[in-house]
Design a protein around this motif. Structure first.
Motif, mmCIF file in Angstrom:
data_model
loop_
_atom_site.group_PDB
_atom_site.id
_atom_site.type_symbol
_atom_site.label_atom_id
_atom_site.label_comp_id
_atom_site.label_asym_id
_atom_site.label_seq_id
_atom_site.Cartn_x
_atom_site.Cartn_y
_atom_site.Cartn_z
ATOM 1 N N THR A 57 31.628 104.426 52.523
ATOM 2 C CA THR A 57 32.642 104.086 53.531
ATOM 3 C C THR A 57 34.021 103.777 52.946
ATOM 4 O OG1 THR A 57 31.859 101.809 53.450
ATOM 5 C CG2 THR A 57 30.985 103.191 55.212
ATOM 6 N N CYS A 108 26.810 96.785 58.350
ATOM 7 C CA CYS A 108 27.983 97.243 59.110
ATOM 8 C C CYS A 108 27.627 98.542 59.842
ATOM 9 C CB CYS A 108 29.156 97.471 58.163
ATOM 10 S SG CYS A 108 30.575 98.171 59.020
ATOM 11 N N PHE A 127 29.277 101.068 60.441
ATOM 12 C CA PHE A 127 29.801 102.266 59.756
ATOM 13 C C PHE A 127 28.875 102.673 58.609
ATOM 14 C CE2 PHE A 127 34.009 100.371 61.197
ATOM 15 C CZ PHE A 127 34.090 101.195 62.303
ATOM 16 N N CYS A 163 37.311 92.348 57.145
ATOM 17 C CA CYS A 163 37.280 93.565 57.956
ATOM 18 C C CYS A 163 36.246 93.335 59.063
ATOM 19 C CB CYS A 163 36.884 94.763 57.095
ATOM 20 S SG CYS A 163 35.241 94.578 56.384
ATOM 21 N N CYS A 174 35.569 104.549 56.318
ATOM 22 C CA CYS A 174 36.134 103.513 57.179
ATOM 23 C C CYS A 174 37.518 103.210 56.611
ATOM 24 C CB CYS A 174 35.231 102.289 57.109
ATOM 25 S SG CYS A 174 36.074 100.741 57.338
ATOM 26 N N GLY A 177 33.330 94.722 59.716
ATOM 27 C CA GLY A 177 31.918 94.652 59.325
ATOM 28 C C GLY A 177 31.558 93.342 58.645
HETATM 29 S S1 SF4 Z 1 32.452 99.921 56.331
HETATM 30 FE FE1 SF4 Z 1 34.530 99.169 56.689
HETATM 31 S S2 SF4 Z 1 34.314 97.638 58.312
HETATM 32 FE FE2 SF4 Z 1 32.275 98.026 57.459
HETATM 33 S S3 SF4 Z 1 31.996 96.458 55.878
HETATM 34 FE FE3 SF4 Z 1 32.767 98.282 54.864
HETATM 35 S S4 SF4 Z 1 35.011 98.009 54.829
HETATM 36 FE FE4 SF4 Z 1 34.183 96.581 56.330
#
Ligand code: SF4
Length: 281
Positions: free
Chosen positions: A161, A95, A97, A12, A189, A14
């Motif tokens: 997330t 990340c 997020f 993903c 997320c 992040g």
């Molecule tokens: S928040 Fe989403 S993009 Fe960030 S590490 Fe977790 S799964 Fe991956």
């Protein structure tokens, strides 16, 4: 045998970002570079970094200098403070997020809200998010748990997330039932949900599924569970070496997916090995 790879298999945003930052830091000429906890849930990535001289430390107690890389799902606020206090060079690969969720908890607590974090209390990401708040921060796994909490005035809600939207909704609904002011930040997320949705669709179209990812990766294990329910011939592997040609006897179509912490090079190895198996049948 036709091999179908899920569109969004693997890293993903992040995890990709964190891994890139870690490898860049490893390439620099630092005295000591290490990650605080494994950078992502992939033993192969952790091993590659170790081969480049980047080890893993559990905590900062024995560390006096060097560069610390912060993993994608973040660390405790106290660990961040300790790193600053020791004047370590910090490569913060949290990340964005996850960072947002940490910031909202901090902001809500400072503004006098009791904060509910929707998620798994044992998960390091949640423990990190909680650590940014004050005393009145509660972790709830579902809406049912809201009624067990003490009486609150202003309530703030954020989510781990990887939570499902339905679960966040159930917690918010219970908060609204309790009355008073409720402030919600949707910090979900969709990377996990998108991978699960794709796996669900793919598992129904094939005769066999291969799920690639760390055995310690919760999101990969969940993908395996989802696929197994729909396609009993589902195999969870970490690397191509674990593929067993017998699994593919009589198989017309095989689906391949991978958890959010599975690097592309491992997916490519698996696809190449599947092609070899196909050619030798
Ligand atoms: S928040 Fe989403 S993009 Fe960030 S590490 Fe977790 S799964 Fe991956």
């Amino acid at each position: 045998m036709e091999v179908i790879l899920a569109k969004r298999a693997g890293f993903c945003f992040g995890v990709k970002r964190a891994t890139q930052m870690a490898f860049e830091a490893a390439g620099k000429d630092h005295k000591t570079t290490f990650t605080l906890g494994p950078i992502i849930h992939s033993p192969q990535v952790v091993q590659k970094l170790e081969d480049m001289g980047v080890g893993v430390v559990k905590d900062l107690s024995g560390v006096q200098d060097g560069t610390v890389i912060i993993r994608s799902h973040g660390v405790l606020a106290s660990e961040m403070e300790e790193a600053h206090h020791k004047q370590l060079e910090i490569v913060d690969a949290t990340c964005p997020f996850v960072k947002k969720a940490q910031e909202y908890v901090k902001y809500l607590s400072a503004d006098g809200y009791s904060v509910l974090v929707v998620g798994d209390a044992d998960h390091p990401e949640v423990q990190g998010i909680v650590s940014y708040g004050g005393e009145k921060v509660y972790v709830v796994a579902s809406g049912d748990e809201v009624c067990k909490l003490p009486k609150m005035g202003k309530m703030g809600v954020v989510a781990q997330t990887t939570q499902s939207f339905d679960n966040l909704k159930s917690v918010v609904t219970e908060c609204l039932r309790r009355g008073g002011e409720v402030r919600v930040f949707n910090t979900i997320c969709d990377a996990t949900a998108v991978r699960q949705q794709e796996a669900t669709e793919l598992a129904q179209q094939v005769d066999c599924m291969v799920v690639i990812g760390g055995f310690n990766s919760a999101n990969t294990r969940r993908l395996t569970e989802i696929c197994t329910e729909l396609q009993p011939r589902t195999h969870h592997i970490e690397t191509a070496d674990e593929l067993n040609p017998d699994w593919f006897k009589g198989v017309g179509r095989v689906g391949v997916t991978a958890g959010a912490s599975t690097p592309k090079w491992i997916i490519d190895d698996v696809l190449a090995r599947l092609e070899d198996i196909n050619n030798s049948h």
